[in-house]
Design a protein around this motif. Structure first.
Motif, PDB file in Angstrom:
ATOM      1  N   GLN A  43       0.808  -1.210   0.000  1.00  0.00           N
ATOM      2  CA  GLN A  43       0.000   0.000   0.000  1.00  0.00           C
ATOM      3  C   GLN A  43       0.850   1.273   0.000  1.00  0.00           C
ATOM      4  OE1 GLN A  43      -2.474  -0.405   3.446  1.00  0.00           O
ATOM      5  NE2 GLN A  43      -3.501  -2.239   2.664  1.00  0.00           N
ATOM      6  N   VAL A  44       2.142   1.145   0.192  1.00  0.00           N
ATOM      7  CA  VAL A  44       3.028   2.306   0.236  1.00  0.00           C
ATOM      8  C   VAL A  44       3.198   2.858  -1.171  1.00  0.00           C
ATOM      9  CG1 VAL A  44       5.363   3.088   0.792  1.00  0.00           C
ATOM     10  CG2 VAL A  44       4.240   1.407   2.250  1.00  0.00           C
ATOM     11  N   ASP A  45       3.068   4.182  -1.300  1.00  0.00           N
ATOM     12  CA  ASP A  45       3.224   4.830  -2.598  1.00  0.00           C
ATOM     13  C   ASP A  45       4.719   4.987  -2.906  1.00  0.00           C
ATOM     14  OD1 ASP A  45       2.844   6.225  -4.945  1.00  0.00           O
ATOM     15  OD2 ASP A  45       2.546   8.151  -3.936  1.00  0.00           O
ATOM     16  N   THR A  46       5.191   4.276  -3.893  1.00  0.00           N
ATOM     17  CA  THR A  46       6.604   4.351  -4.276  1.00  0.00           C
ATOM     18  C   THR A  46       6.783   4.983  -5.656  1.00  0.00           C
ATOM     19  OG1 THR A  46       6.478   2.107  -5.174  1.00  0.00           O
ATOM     20  CG2 THR A  46       7.238   2.321  -2.893  1.00  0.00           C
ATOM     21  N   GLU A  47       5.791   5.675  -6.115  1.00  0.00           N
ATOM     22  CA  GLU A  47       5.859   6.330  -7.422  1.00  0.00           C
ATOM     23  C   GLU A  47       6.966   7.385  -7.406  1.00  0.00           C
ATOM     24  OE1 GLU A  47       5.023   6.699 -11.274  1.00  0.00           O
ATOM     25  OE2 GLU A  47       3.914   5.351  -9.945  1.00  0.00           O
ATOM     26  N   GLY A  48       7.872   7.287  -8.345  1.00  0.00           N
ATOM     27  CA  GLY A  48       8.954   8.270  -8.468  1.00  0.00           C
ATOM     28  C   GLY A  48      10.131   7.994  -7.552  1.00  0.00           C
ATOM     29  N   VAL A  49      10.116   6.929  -6.802  1.00  0.00           N
ATOM     30  CA  VAL A  49      11.232   6.596  -5.917  1.00  0.00           C
ATOM     31  C   VAL A  49      12.180   5.672  -6.669  1.00  0.00           C
ATOM     32  CG1 VAL A  49      11.908   5.509  -3.748  1.00  0.00           C
ATOM     33  CG2 VAL A  49       9.778   6.801  -3.864  1.00  0.00           C
ATOM     34  N   GLN A  50      13.419   6.074  -6.749  1.00  0.00           N
ATOM     35  CA  GLN A  50      14.422   5.281  -7.465  1.00  0.00           C
ATOM     36  C   GLN A  50      14.844   4.078  -6.619  1.00  0.00           C
ATOM     37  OE1 GLN A  50      15.619   5.758 -10.578  1.00  0.00           O
ATOM     38  NE2 GLN A  50      14.092   7.371 -10.767  1.00  0.00           N
ATOM     39  N   PRO A  51      15.054   2.935  -7.245  1.00  0.00           N
ATOM     40  CA  PRO A  51      15.566   1.784  -6.501  1.00  0.00           C
ATOM     41  C   PRO A  51      16.945   2.097  -5.941  1.00  0.00           C
ATOM     42  CG  PRO A  51      14.901   1.153  -8.718  1.00  0.00           C
ATOM     43  CD  PRO A  51      14.817   2.638  -8.636  1.00  0.00           C
ATOM     44  N   MET A  52      17.248   1.531  -4.775  1.00  0.00           N
ATOM     45  CA  MET A  52      18.548   1.796  -4.180  1.00  0.00           C
ATOM     46  C   MET A  52      19.128   0.514  -3.605  1.00  0.00           C
ATOM     47  SD  MET A  52      17.440   3.935  -0.853  1.00  0.00           S
ATOM     48  CE  MET A  52      16.573   3.204   0.510  1.00  0.00           C
ATOM     49  N   THR A  53      20.430   0.491  -3.513  1.00  0.00           N
ATOM     50  CA  THR A  53      21.116  -0.662  -2.947  1.00  0.00           C
ATOM     51  C   THR A  53      21.601  -0.388  -1.543  1.00  0.00           C
ATOM     52  OG1 THR A  53      23.195   0.067  -3.921  1.00  0.00           O
ATOM     53  CG2 THR A  53      21.872  -1.478  -5.205  1.00  0.00           C
ATOM     54  N   SER A  54      21.537   0.854  -1.110  1.00  0.00           N
ATOM     55  CA  SER A  54      21.985   1.232   0.222  1.00  0.00           C
ATOM     56  C   SER A  54      21.216   2.476   0.648  1.00  0.00           C
ATOM     57  CB  SER A  54      23.487   1.525   0.202  1.00  0.00           C
ATOM     58  OG  SER A  54      23.909   2.023   1.448  1.00  0.00           O
ATOM     59  N   VAL A  55      21.148   2.716   1.944  1.00  0.00           N
ATOM     60  CA  VAL A  55      20.471   3.914   2.420  1.00  0.00           C
ATOM     61  C   VAL A  55      21.356   5.145   2.258  1.00  0.00           C
ATOM     62  CG1 VAL A  55      18.997   2.692   4.027  1.00  0.00           C
ATOM     63  CG2 VAL A  55      21.221   3.485   4.798  1.00  0.00           C
ATOM     64  N   VAL A  56      22.624   4.937   1.961  1.00  0.00           N
ATOM     65  CA  VAL A  56      23.568   6.027   1.771  1.00  0.00           C
ATOM     66  C   VAL A  56      23.896   6.122   0.286  1.00  0.00           C
ATOM     67  CG1 VAL A  56      25.865   6.892   2.369  1.00  0.00           C
ATOM     68  CG2 VAL A  56      24.560   5.597   4.054  1.00  0.00           C
ATOM     69  N   GLU A  57      23.786   7.308  -0.268  1.00  0.00           N
ATOM     70  CA  GLU A  57      24.126   7.519  -1.677  1.00  0.00           C
ATOM     71  C   GLU A  57      25.636   7.412  -1.843  1.00  0.00           C
ATOM     72  OE1 GLU A  57      23.551   8.191  -5.667  1.00  0.00           O
ATOM     73  OE2 GLU A  57      21.972   8.069  -4.168  1.00  0.00           O
ATOM     74  N   MET A  58      26.088   6.450  -2.625  1.00  0.00           N
ATOM     75  CA  MET A  58      27.521   6.319  -2.843  1.00  0.00           C
ATOM     76  C   MET A  58      27.773   5.727  -4.218  1.00  0.00           C
ATOM     77  SD  MET A  58      28.607   3.187  -0.414  1.00  0.00           S
ATOM     78  CE  MET A  58      27.526   1.817  -0.150  1.00  0.00           C
ATOM     79  N   ARG A  59      28.917   6.032  -4.727  1.00  0.00           N
ATOM     80  CA  ARG A  59      29.349   5.503  -6.007  1.00  0.00           C
ATOM     81  C   ARG A  59      30.660   4.762  -5.788  1.00  0.00           C
ATOM     82  NH1 ARG A  59      25.480   6.565  -9.320  1.00  0.00           N
ATOM     83  NH2 ARG A  59      24.670   8.660  -9.487  1.00  0.00           N
ATOM     84  N   LEU A  60      30.789   3.633  -6.435  1.00  0.00           N
ATOM     85  CA  LEU A  60      32.025   2.880  -6.324  1.00  0.00           C
ATOM     86  C   LEU A  60      33.093   3.515  -7.202  1.00  0.00           C
ATOM     87  CD1 LEU A  60      30.642  -0.754  -6.468  1.00  0.00           C
ATOM     88  CD2 LEU A  60      31.458   0.483  -4.475  1.00  0.00           C
TER      89      LEU A  60
END
Length: 95
Positions: A43-60
């Motif tokens: 029931q949670v609205d996830t429209e426009g939410v990008q998938p993520m692999t971590s709660v912290v934005e990081m790039r390898l």
């Protein structure tokens, strides 16, 4: 979603765990509560939410894929008890 004792016993069989009737009765309620929580996630609205692999934005960090250490086959083969034609010689294990 409601679960009955037969379903609990089926899940226990698939999981290869042994449960008695008292445990089955308590697991009916627990598994039903877990599935209710999972249904709430739908029931949670996830429209426009990008998938993520971590709660912290990081790039390898990226680097060039290049061989940096090589060409030392002779040095490595010096550690072998026996070597022949650029390979390790090992005892035969299959007849």
């Amino acid at each position: 979603m409601a679960i009955d004792k037969a379903t609990v016993h089926g899940i226990a069989k698939l999981a290869r765990i042994k449960i008695d009737e008292a445990e089955a009765e308590s697991l009916v309620g627990e598994l039903s509560n877990i599935l209710d929580w999972v249904e709430q996630l739908g029931q949670v609205d996830t429209e426009g939410v990008q998938p993520m692999t971590s709660v912290v934005e990081m790039r390898l960090p990226l680097r060039d894929d290049a061989v940096t250490d090589g060409g030392k086959a002779e040095d490595i083969l010096l550690n072998a008890p026996e070597a022949a034609h650029g390979f390790f010689v090992v005892p035969k294990v299959v007849e």
